[in-house]
Structure formats: C-alpha cells, structure tokens
Enzyme design. Structure first.
Site, PDB file in Angstrom:
ATOM      1  N   THR A  54       0.821  -1.209   0.000  1.00  0.00           N
ATOM      2  CA  THR A  54       0.000   0.000   0.000  1.00  0.00           C
ATOM      3  C   THR A  54       0.856   1.261   0.000  1.00  0.00           C
ATOM      4  OG1 THR A  54      -1.687  -1.239   1.211  1.00  0.00           O
ATOM      5  CG2 THR A  54      -1.916   1.149   1.199  1.00  0.00           C
TER       6      THR A  54
ATOM      7  N   TYR B 153       4.457 -12.249   5.182  1.00  0.00           N
ATOM      8  CA  TYR B 153       3.352 -11.700   4.389  1.00  0.00           C
ATOM      9  C   TYR B 153       3.093 -12.630   3.214  1.00  0.00           C
ATOM     10  CZ  TYR B 153       0.861  -8.105   1.573  1.00  0.00           C
ATOM     11  OH  TYR B 153      -0.047  -7.396   0.824  1.00  0.00           O
TER      12      TYR B 153
ATOM     13  N   LYS C 111       0.784 -12.100   8.026  1.00  0.00           N
ATOM     14  CA  LYS C 111      -0.282 -11.357   7.361  1.00  0.00           C
ATOM     15  C   LYS C 111      -0.759 -12.260   6.237  1.00  0.00           C
ATOM     16  CE  LYS C 111      -1.353  -7.287   4.568  1.00  0.00           C
ATOM     17  NZ  LYS C 111      -0.847  -6.066   3.893  1.00  0.00           N
TER      18      LYS C 111
END
Length: 296
Positions: free
Chosen positions: A48, A136, A164
């Site tokens: 992001t 992740y 995550k």
C-alpha cells in the site's frame, strides 16, 4: 513470553508531492492521526505504501519519519521484503538501525521459489537480523502461495511472530490458527475477511481501509477480541462500502483518492500507478460519507 501482536495495523500509504518526492509534512501528520485514532500497529513501506517504487534512501526516510512520529506508542512493522534475499537482509538491517520494532517480509515475487526455498529465504533473513518478523503471504501479487504447512514450520521459530495472510483461503488461514504456537499471531491481509478470521481465533488485520477509517477498523478488532459479535457485525456492515470502494482499482489508487477527498494528502501516485478513474469518484465519496469519514 511477549504478548502476541493484536488488533488493527494500518498498511500506510506514502504521501507524495506533485513532483513525486515524499510529502514529509503530510506523512508526519498522517502517522499522528492514525495513532490518535487508536490503531494498534503501523506498517510503512508495504504494498500500500508503493514500496517497490521507492529508492532505498526514500524507503529509509519513510520508515525513519514513521518511527520518529510514533515515538514508541505502537509497534512499527517496516516493510523490508525483496525477491533478492541479500537485498532483503540489507534492508532489514537498515530498518533495525532506524528503530523499527518488527519487519514485514513478503514471499519472494517473480522467482516462484518452491516451498522449501521460501522457508530458506525467511530463515536467512532471521539469521542475519534479530528483529521479529511478520511473514506476508499475498499470492495475488507474488504468484506464489506460502502453504499452511510451510508457515507452521516457520512459526515454531520464535523469531517469526506473525503472518499477514492475504491468500483469501479461509481453510488455509484457519489451519494456521488451529495449529500455530502460542506466540504466533495470525493477521488477516484482507479487510473483508477481518471478522471471519478473528471469529476463527485470529488476532486482527493489517488493513488498507484503516488508512481512511482507522477508528472503525480498530473498534472492529476490539469488539471481536472481547466477544461482542453483535457490535462487530454492526461495524463490519458500516465498513462494507469503504471496503468495496477501496479495491475498485488496484490498491492504493482508490485509498489515495479517498484520502485526498478527506484532505489528508494529495492524490499523487508513482507510475505505473495512476490516480483513480474519475468515474469511480462518486462511489468512493459516497462510501466515505456512509462511514462517517466525510461530511455529505
């Protein structure tokens, strides 16, 4: 044993000026607002945050500002991932030197390593840098999936403290939750699955939409943690329009547009990303109004 990571972590956007440079003033103000709104963790320089378009010095500066502004109030989980293991190690050491509390390491994209190679990659990073690591898993971006058995093999090592999980595969996620060691947190990587993951025993979310609604996403996690399913479902329903709007184009295009509508930053991205299509602006604005993030 240290407490497991918990709650809402914001995968921070990186504010840019019109010339493409980092908007340091906006970044400091944004980090401060996130902390004041009650988020439990901050994650600079992830997907992001457009980390793949940041030069090493810029990457360092974004994390440095985040660490300075947070000033120890919440964990700072710095993105340090790379599909080049030595580069991932070098970035990890840099993040430690400037005060990050944890590292976020994505599965290596493009190379398409097998499961045993991904395990070797993560272990090499852990051997080189002693910050706790959040793994992740995001197959939609990397073209590889870290399977539950591989995650659990890493999870027995206390240097790996969380995952995550953005595979979208609830069966895989719930297997990890069931079989993980006590220290290992399972954090949703998909905003729309936060309630489901936490209902199965997960610990929270590393969120995109908490960039625009940090208090609501944090409240959802707190409600689930205390077992208030009715309140959590109410909050989740109020967040649904934001979650829909936030992914109408590739993240973080819509979220940056929404933050610009809120006056939090300028709507600037780095190529190959471009600003949100004008035709989508009414949907994004309406979602913010419905969530109470923007006046009608």
């Amino acid at each position: 044993m240290a407490q497991r990571l918990f709650g809402c972590g914001t995968a921070l956007v990186t504010p840019f000026m019109a010339d493409g440079s980092i908007d340091e003033v906006a970044l400091r103000a944004f980090v401060e607002w996130q902390v004041s709104e009650g988020v439990h963790m901050l994650i600079p320089c992830g997907s992001t945050g457009e980390a793949v378009t940041l030069a090493p010095a810029e990457h360092r500066r974004v994390v440095e500002i985040t660490v300075e502004q947070v000033n120890g109030r919440v964990p700072v989980i710095a993105g340090a991932g790379s599909n080049d293991t030595p580069r991932a190690i070098a970035t990890s050491l840099e993040m430690k030197a400037i005060g990050a509390t944890h590292l976020l390491h994505v599965t290596p994209m493009y190379n398409k390593p097998p499961q045993r190679a991904m395990i070797a990659h993560f272990r090499a990073i852990a051997d080189a840098c002693d910050l706790p690591i959040v793994i992740y898993n995001v197959p939609g971006r990397t073209a590889i999936n870290l399977e539950a058995r591989s995650c659990l093999e890493l999870a027995v090592d206390p240097r790996f403290v969380a995952i995550k999980e953005a595979s979208g595969n609830l069966a895989q996620i719930t297997q990890i939750i069931r079989e993980r060691p006590e220290h290992f947190a399972v954090l949703s990587g998909d905003d729309g699955l936060t309630l489901s993951v936490m209902a199965h025993g997960g610990d929270g979310i590393i969120s995109v939409i908490s960039n625009v609604v940090p208090a609501l996403m944090s409240a959802l996690c707190v409600a689930m943690a205390r077992g208030d399913l009715l309140e959590a479902r109410r909050i989740d329903a109020s967040l649904a329009p934001v979650a829909q709007a936030a992914f109408i184009e590739s993240n973080p295009i819509p979220v940056k547009a929404m933050l610009a509508m809120m006056g939090r930053l300028h709507d600037h991205l780095r190529l190959p990303l471009v600003p949100l299509l004008a035709a989508h602006h009414p949907l994004a604005r309406a979602a913010l109004v419905q969530a109470g993030a923007l006046a009608s």
